[in-house]
Design a protein around this motif. Structure first.
Motif, mmCIF file in Angstrom:
data_model
loop_
_atom_site.group_PDB
_atom_site.id
_atom_site.type_symbol
_atom_site.label_atom_id
_atom_site.label_comp_id
_atom_site.label_asym_id
_atom_site.label_seq_id
_atom_site.Cartn_x
_atom_site.Cartn_y
_atom_site.Cartn_z
ATOM 1 N N GLU A 51 0.834 -1.198 0.000
ATOM 2 C CA GLU A 51 0.000 0.000 0.000
ATOM 3 C C GLU A 51 0.874 1.256 0.000
ATOM 4 O OE1 GLU A 51 -3.121 1.909 3.108
ATOM 5 O OE2 GLU A 51 -3.362 -0.238 2.680
ATOM 6 N N ARG A 52 1.926 1.248 0.808
ATOM 7 C CA ARG A 52 2.856 2.376 0.844
ATOM 8 C C ARG A 52 3.592 2.517 -0.486
ATOM 9 N NH1 ARG A 52 6.543 1.573 5.862
ATOM 10 N NH2 ARG A 52 7.545 3.416 5.015
ATOM 11 N N LEU A 53 3.958 1.379 -1.088
ATOM 12 C CA LEU A 53 4.635 1.413 -2.386
ATOM 13 C C LEU A 53 3.715 2.006 -3.448
ATOM 14 C CD1 LEU A 53 7.095 0.686 -4.115
ATOM 15 C CD2 LEU A 53 6.130 -1.598 -4.383
ATOM 16 N N ASN A 54 2.450 1.605 -3.445
ATOM 17 C CA ASN A 54 1.481 2.170 -4.386
ATOM 18 C C ASN A 54 1.346 3.679 -4.197
ATOM 19 O OD1 ASN A 54 0.598 -0.079 -5.911
ATOM 20 N ND2 ASN A 54 -0.573 -0.799 -4.161
ATOM 21 N N GLU A 55 1.350 4.122 -2.951
ATOM 22 C CA GLU A 55 1.280 5.557 -2.663
ATOM 23 C C GLU A 55 2.516 6.271 -3.219
ATOM 24 O OE1 GLU A 55 -0.182 9.135 -1.566
ATOM 25 O OE2 GLU A 55 -1.254 7.225 -1.501
ATOM 26 N N GLY A 56 3.683 5.655 -3.078
ATOM 27 C CA GLY A 56 4.912 6.233 -3.615
ATOM 28 C C GLY A 56 4.882 6.335 -5.129
#
Length: 132
Positions: free
Chosen positions: A74-79
């Motif tokens: 989820e954090r990677l997608n946000e990045g």
């Protein structure tokens, strides 16, 4: 027990034995056990992530025991979303002690580098860095 310490203990991977023994005893590339795990990992990454992982990136995740849990994805997608908003095409996304090189146009992780492999690493062909 402090809830912060408890949560850290829950999310800290447990490693036993000696790393060189694990490398010596790991299944040979292309064996049934290795390919079954690889297929399962690829399937799980597709289900839980908007970004996809290249074959090379999947191999690095397995080889370097990188945590790709749901919250990390989820954090990677946000990045990736932030990088796209800023017009980056091939950013380096830094998350905790892991680095991901991503092709934003294809929404694909090109490679993954963990903390142990970061020292002395030079990233080329990137046009920006996103820290998440």
């Amino acid at each position: 027990m402090d809830s912060m310490i408890y949560n850290k203990m829950l999310h800290t991977p447990i490693c036993t034995g000696k790393p060189w023994e694990a490398a010596r005893n790991k299944p040979a590339e292309g064996t049934e056990e290795s390919s079954a795990f690889k297929e399962l990992l690829e399937q799980k990454l597709k289900e839980e992530s908007q970004v996809t992982f290249s074959r090379h990136a999947v191999e690095r995740v397995m080889e370097r025991s990188v945590d790709v849990s749901s919250d990390k994805l989820e954090r990677l997608n946000e990045g990736v979303k932030l990088a796209g908003e800023k017009g980056l095409k091939a950013p380096l996304i830094l998350m905790d002690s892991t680095a991901f090189v991503v092709n934003v146009k294809n929404n694909r992780v090109v490679t993954v580098v963990n903390e142990e492999s970061l020292k002395g690493t030079v990233f080329t062909n990137i046009d920006g860095t996103v820290m998440v």
